[in-house]
Design an enzyme around this catalytic site. Sequence first.
Site, PDB file in Angstrom:
ATOM      1  N   ALA A 191      74.560  37.914  28.087  1.00  0.00           N
ATOM      2  CA  ALA A 191      73.514  37.050  27.497  1.00  0.00           C
ATOM      3  C   ALA A 191      73.890  35.594  27.737  1.00  0.00           C
ATOM      4  N   GLY A 192      74.205  35.273  29.007  1.00  0.00           N
ATOM      5  CA  GLY A 192      74.470  33.890  29.407  1.00  0.00           C
ATOM      6  C   GLY A 192      73.166  33.297  29.934  1.00  0.00           C
ATOM      7  N   ILE A 194      71.728  33.184  33.012  1.00  0.00           N
ATOM      8  CA  ILE A 194      70.849  34.021  33.846  1.00  0.00           C
ATOM      9  C   ILE A 194      70.229  35.130  33.009  1.00  0.00           C
ATOM     10  N   GLU A 213      75.959  41.606  25.264  1.00  0.00           N
ATOM     11  CA  GLU A 213      76.865  40.468  25.468  1.00  0.00           C
ATOM     12  C   GLU A 213      78.238  40.820  24.901  1.00  0.00           C
ATOM     13  N   VAL A 247      80.616  47.091  27.593  1.00  0.00           N
ATOM     14  CA  VAL A 247      80.084  48.158  28.438  1.00  0.00           C
ATOM     15  C   VAL A 247      81.254  49.002  28.944  1.00  0.00           C
ATOM     16  N   VAL A 279      76.939  38.621  34.676  1.00  0.00           N
ATOM     17  CA  VAL A 279      78.184  38.362  33.935  1.00  0.00           C
ATOM     18  C   VAL A 279      78.979  37.206  34.541  1.00  0.00           C
ATOM     19  N   ALA A 329      73.517  22.978  40.271  1.00  0.00           N
ATOM     20  CA  ALA A 329      73.076  22.391  41.538  1.00  0.00           C
ATOM     21  C   ALA A 329      73.296  20.882  41.560  1.00  0.00           C
ATOM     22  N   HIS A 453      53.792   6.538  22.280  1.00  0.00           N
ATOM     23  CA  HIS A 453      53.225   7.450  21.293  1.00  0.00           C
ATOM     24  C   HIS A 453      51.885   7.971  21.789  1.00  0.00           C
TER      25      HIS A 453
HETATM   26  P1  FAD Z   1      75.228  27.612  47.075  1.00  0.00           P
HETATM   27  O1  FAD Z   1      73.901  27.182  46.633  1.00  0.00           O
HETATM   28  O2  FAD Z   1      75.734  28.938  46.650  1.00  0.00           O
HETATM   29  O3  FAD Z   1      75.208  27.516  48.665  1.00  0.00           O
HETATM   30  C1  FAD Z   1      76.302  27.891  49.441  1.00  0.00           C
HETATM   31  C2  FAD Z   1      75.798  28.193  50.842  1.00  0.00           C
HETATM   32  O4  FAD Z   1      76.928  28.373  51.689  1.00  0.00           O
HETATM   33  C3  FAD Z   1      74.989  29.476  50.960  1.00  0.00           C
HETATM   34  O5  FAD Z   1      73.860  29.251  51.757  1.00  0.00           O
HETATM   35  C4  FAD Z   1      75.937  30.457  51.634  1.00  0.00           C
HETATM   36  O6  FAD Z   1      75.264  31.415  52.422  1.00  0.00           O
HETATM   37  C5  FAD Z   1      76.718  29.503  52.517  1.00  0.00           C
HETATM   38  N1  FAD Z   1      78.040  29.984  52.919  1.00  0.00           N
HETATM   39  C6  FAD Z   1      79.012  30.537  52.161  1.00  0.00           C
HETATM   40  N2  FAD Z   1      80.125  30.766  52.906  1.00  0.00           N
HETATM   41  C7  FAD Z   1      79.831  30.348  54.170  1.00  0.00           C
HETATM   42  C8  FAD Z   1      80.574  30.287  55.375  1.00  0.00           C
HETATM   43  N3  FAD Z   1      81.846  30.663  55.426  1.00  0.00           N
HETATM   44  N4  FAD Z   1      79.947  29.806  56.457  1.00  0.00           N
HETATM   45  C9  FAD Z   1      78.652  29.395  56.423  1.00  0.00           C
HETATM   46  N5  FAD Z   1      77.917  29.404  55.297  1.00  0.00           N
HETATM   47  C10 FAD Z   1      78.505  29.861  54.178  1.00  0.00           C
HETATM   48  N6  FAD Z   1      71.681  25.544  38.700  1.00  0.00           N
HETATM   49  C11 FAD Z   1      71.019  24.501  38.176  1.00  0.00           C
HETATM   50  O7  FAD Z   1      71.526  23.377  38.200  1.00  0.00           O
HETATM   51  N7  FAD Z   1      69.775  24.665  37.621  1.00  0.00           N
HETATM   52  C12 FAD Z   1      69.173  25.868  37.569  1.00  0.00           C
HETATM   53  O8  FAD Z   1      68.057  25.981  37.063  1.00  0.00           O
HETATM   54  C13 FAD Z   1      69.853  26.984  38.114  1.00  0.00           C
HETATM   55  N8  FAD Z   1      69.285  28.207  38.096  1.00  0.00           N
HETATM   56  C14 FAD Z   1      69.940  29.254  38.683  1.00  0.00           C
HETATM   57  C15 FAD Z   1      69.338  30.504  38.645  1.00  0.00           C
HETATM   58  C16 FAD Z   1      69.964  31.596  39.215  1.00  0.00           C
HETATM   59  C17 FAD Z   1      69.295  32.947  39.185  1.00  0.00           C
HETATM   60  C18 FAD Z   1      71.225  31.419  39.864  1.00  0.00           C
HETATM   61  C19 FAD Z   1      71.906  32.579  40.530  1.00  0.00           C
HETATM   62  C20 FAD Z   1      71.837  30.183  39.888  1.00  0.00           C
HETATM   63  C21 FAD Z   1      71.206  29.086  39.286  1.00  0.00           C
HETATM   64  N9  FAD Z   1      71.785  27.823  39.258  1.00  0.00           N
HETATM   65  C22 FAD Z   1      71.128  26.773  38.690  1.00  0.00           C
HETATM   66  C23 FAD Z   1      73.100  27.576  39.865  1.00  0.00           C
HETATM   67  C24 FAD Z   1      72.922  26.941  41.253  1.00  0.00           C
HETATM   68  O9  FAD Z   1      72.150  27.800  42.043  1.00  0.00           O
HETATM   69  C25 FAD Z   1      74.270  26.685  41.880  1.00  0.00           C
HETATM   70  O10 FAD Z   1      75.058  25.897  41.008  1.00  0.00           O
HETATM   71  C26 FAD Z   1      74.109  25.957  43.196  1.00  0.00           C
HETATM   72  O11 FAD Z   1      73.305  26.685  44.091  1.00  0.00           O
HETATM   73  C27 FAD Z   1      75.479  25.708  43.829  1.00  0.00           C
HETATM   74  O12 FAD Z   1      75.295  24.984  44.992  1.00  0.00           O
HETATM   75  P2  FAD Z   1      76.335  25.056  46.189  1.00  0.00           P
HETATM   76  O13 FAD Z   1      75.747  24.222  47.280  1.00  0.00           O
HETATM   77  O14 FAD Z   1      77.680  24.757  45.702  1.00  0.00           O
HETATM   78  O15 FAD Z   1      76.367  26.583  46.651  1.00  0.00           O
HETATM   79  P1  NAD Z   2      77.209  32.794  32.311  1.00  0.00           P
HETATM   80  O1  NAD Z   2      78.648  32.460  32.342  1.00  0.00           O
HETATM   81  O2  NAD Z   2      76.233  31.782  31.879  1.00  0.00           O
HETATM   82  O3  NAD Z   2      76.974  34.068  31.399  1.00  0.00           O
HETATM   83  C1  NAD Z   2      77.615  35.280  31.608  1.00  0.00           C
HETATM   84  C2  NAD Z   2      77.675  35.996  30.296  1.00  0.00           C
HETATM   85  O4  NAD Z   2      78.122  37.317  30.530  1.00  0.00           O
HETATM   86  C3  NAD Z   2      78.658  35.350  29.323  1.00  0.00           C
HETATM   87  O5  NAD Z   2      78.018  35.165  28.086  1.00  0.00           O
HETATM   88  C4  NAD Z   2      79.781  36.345  29.253  1.00  0.00           C
HETATM   89  O6  NAD Z   2      80.424  36.360  28.001  1.00  0.00           O
HETATM   90  C5  NAD Z   2      79.051  37.645  29.522  1.00  0.00           C
HETATM   91  N1  NAD Z   2      79.899  38.714  30.036  1.00  0.00           N
HETATM   92  C6  NAD Z   2      80.903  38.621  30.934  1.00  0.00           C
HETATM   93  N2  NAD Z   2      81.430  39.856  31.172  1.00  0.00           N
HETATM   94  C7  NAD Z   2      80.720  40.722  30.411  1.00  0.00           C
HETATM   95  C8  NAD Z   2      80.778  42.122  30.219  1.00  0.00           C
HETATM   96  N3  NAD Z   2      81.664  42.866  30.867  1.00  0.00           N
HETATM   97  N4  NAD Z   2      79.906  42.707  29.366  1.00  0.00           N
HETATM   98  C9  NAD Z   2      78.983  41.936  28.700  1.00  0.00           C
HETATM   99  N5  NAD Z   2      78.904  40.614  28.835  1.00  0.00           N
HETATM  100  C10 NAD Z   2      79.753  40.005  29.684  1.00  0.00           C
HETATM  101  O7  NAD Z   2      76.886  33.341  33.785  1.00  0.00           O
HETATM  102  P2  NAD Z   2      75.506  33.747  34.455  1.00  0.00           P
HETATM  103  O8  NAD Z   2      74.443  33.884  33.438  1.00  0.00           O
HETATM  104  O9  NAD Z   2      75.817  34.885  35.344  1.00  0.00           O
HETATM  105  O10 NAD Z   2      75.200  32.485  35.332  1.00  0.00           O
HETATM  106  C11 NAD Z   2      76.192  32.008  36.242  1.00  0.00           C
HETATM  107  C12 NAD Z   2      76.150  30.522  36.330  1.00  0.00           C
HETATM  108  O11 NAD Z   2      75.045  30.110  37.125  1.00  0.00           O
HETATM  109  C13 NAD Z   2      75.930  29.820  34.994  1.00  0.00           C
HETATM  110  O12 NAD Z   2      77.111  29.684  34.265  1.00  0.00           O
HETATM  111  C14 NAD Z   2      75.413  28.494  35.434  1.00  0.00           C
HETATM  112  O13 NAD Z   2      76.485  27.667  35.812  1.00  0.00           O
HETATM  113  C15 NAD Z   2      74.585  28.867  36.656  1.00  0.00           C
HETATM  114  N6  NAD Z   2      73.161  28.963  36.273  1.00  0.00           N
HETATM  115  C16 NAD Z   2      72.557  27.846  35.779  1.00  0.00           C
HETATM  116  C17 NAD Z   2      71.257  27.901  35.376  1.00  0.00           C
HETATM  117  C18 NAD Z   2      70.612  26.672  34.824  1.00  0.00           C
HETATM  118  O14 NAD Z   2      71.161  25.592  35.016  1.00  0.00           O
HETATM  119  N7  NAD Z   2      69.471  26.779  34.145  1.00  0.00           N
HETATM  120  C19 NAD Z   2      70.539  29.086  35.464  1.00  0.00           C
HETATM  121  C20 NAD Z   2      71.181  30.205  35.947  1.00  0.00           C
HETATM  122  C21 NAD Z   2      72.499  30.126  36.362  1.00  0.00           C
END
Ligand code: FAD
Ligand code: NAD
Length: 476
Positions: A191-192, A194, A213, A247, A279, A329, A453
């Site tokens: 329950a993080g 995502i 969670e 789990v 997770v 991001a 406002h």
């Molecule tokens: P990434 O976006 O992971 O990009 C890395 C890239 O490198 C990828 O294209 C990968 O294919 C490529 N790569 C990896 N290894 C190699 C290699 N050896 N050679 C060539 N290419 C390679 N963050 C927010 O701030 N706001 C949000 O609302 C948000 N929502 C999210 C929702 C979900 C479902 C998920 C999963 C994540 C979310 N995040 C959010 C987190 C955010 O997506 C990441 O923090 C961000 O994408 C990280 O950016 P990055 O450039 O470090 O890596």
């Molecule tokens: P998270 O760290 O936010 O949440 C993971 C949750 O899973 C935690 O609460 C943790 O205690 C729980 N957990 C871990 N192991 C477990 C287990 N074995 N059984 C039950 N619960 C367990 O991670 P996430 O939700 O996977 O997201 C990853 C990261 O991606 C986030 O921390 C965030 O940095 C980024 N993200 C950001 C946004 C945003 O900015 N809106 C959205 C999505 C993802």
Amino acid sequence: MTRSYDVMVIGAGPAGYVAALRCAQLGLRTACVDKWVNKEGQPALGGTCLNVGCIPSKDLLQASEYYHRLTHQFQAYGIRVKDASIDVPAMIAHKDRIVRGLTDGIATLFRANSIDHIHGHGRVLDSRRVEIIDPKTAKVNEVVQTTHVILATGSEPAKMGEASTDGERIVDSSGALEFQEVPKRLGIIGAGIIGLEMGSVWCRLGSKVVLLEALDTFLPAVDQQLSKDALRQLQKQGLDIRLGARVVSTHKTSKQVTVHYTDSRGEHDLSVDRLIVAVGRRPNTDNLFAPESGVSLDERGFIDVDEQCRTNAPNIYAIGDVVRGPMLAHKGSEEGMAVAESLVGRTAHVNYEAIPWVIYTEPEIAWVGKTEQGLKETGEPYKVGVFPFAANGRARAMESSLGFVKIIAHAETDRVLGVHILGPIASELIAEAVLAMEYAASAEDLARTVHAHPTLSEAVHEAALAVDKRALHKAN
Ligand code: FAD
Ligand code: NAD
């Protein structure tokens, strides 16, 4: 002929593509290698964020919020709609169109800035050479010469031995963006952020959602006054959040998944149609370095960097999710810009104390800076101002008056130490708080700032006034 660049960026997510753009703007000959392919099997820029992260998840959150408002809230305004329904494949297709438009947009920006996009897997041989491997054949296509390397390889979903994903019944966050119908019963492990965002999407569309969670505390990093209220609101919406749930195993049949878990009350089985594993995420460093590259990882597997994102190897930098700090991001993008500036000898700095976080639930949860529980731990003296959206005219007119703004200021200097918002469009409201913290503002500075406002931002203004017990639209 060997290609040669000033900068070679590995990874084109929001950290890497922004670094590449800024390097090119600063006149450096830049290439960016990325291995991502989209659903059509085409190379796509933008990394996790654009392809399977921030953007697609927000698109589905928006779609499901519109649907939920249409079916549950619009009646309050006298808007009557008969037979509203959700066409899930059309919703997913909208998400795909938005993603495609934005990832193509990065390719256009690369062309406009003369950045070479190389499709392939990058592997660092040493500080001056990067090998490009064909992701399909695993053969080395070429070796590129470079003066600097920026590693921005991001992260991928953490796996769980007790619940291996199969892309069908048990999926990770990417699979959760692709359901073609609303699952009747949806389980989520974690329950993080995502878990809550994806749980909200499918719950609004009609799934019965249970989140398991492991921790006993809900969102421990969030200010506890906020997280407690958020938990209440989310549970009211139908998210069944079970804390302290461990789990043990999962059992799959062709029709369902049964999750066996334990909590303080004993052993339980939960049967669902689909299960999302959310997770956490792990840094992506698979086959990234030749042994002679000399780049070190820290004890958690992230690339080890200093405050300026320098690795221990000369001319090699690392940014974004693959290094310490929040996996966000905007944090990665800021690091990308800072590294680019430093390569041309400019002073660059990322203020890690003022990085905003947002969880896009309804109400949204957004914060920057220190929490009350954190300040209690360090003993720093503080004062608090809180203002509820229930007393904000705009929020009332929007039928979105749950939640509050909480401002924490230093008890003696009045400097803003943290701002925490549970409420409508908190994701946008938090920007004012970030700016205030960036400029080392006091609560008094915010209190003296004129806010239009009627706006939601008046709740920030009132919370600042409340720090000094002089909020106008509530009893202090
Ligand atoms: P990434 O976006 O992971 O990009 C890395 C890239 O490198 C990828 O294209 C990968 O294919 C490529 N790569 C990896 N290894 C190699 C290699 N050896 N050679 C060539 N290419 C390679 N963050 C927010 O701030 N706001 C949000 O609302 C948000 N929502 C999210 C929702 C979900 C479902 C998920 C999963 C994540 C979310 N995040 C959010 C987190 C955010 O997506 C990441 O923090 C961000 O994408 C990280 O950016 P990055 O450039 O470090 O890596
Ligand atoms: P998270 O760290 O936010 O949440 C993971 C949750 O899973 C935690 O609460 C943790 O205690 C729980 N957990 C871990 N192991 C477990 C287990 N074995 N059984 C039950 N619960 C367990 O991670 P996430 O939700 O996977 O997201 C990853 C990261 O991606 C986030 O921390 C965030 O940095 C980024 N993200 C950001 C946004 C945003 O900015 N809106 C959205 C999505 C993802």
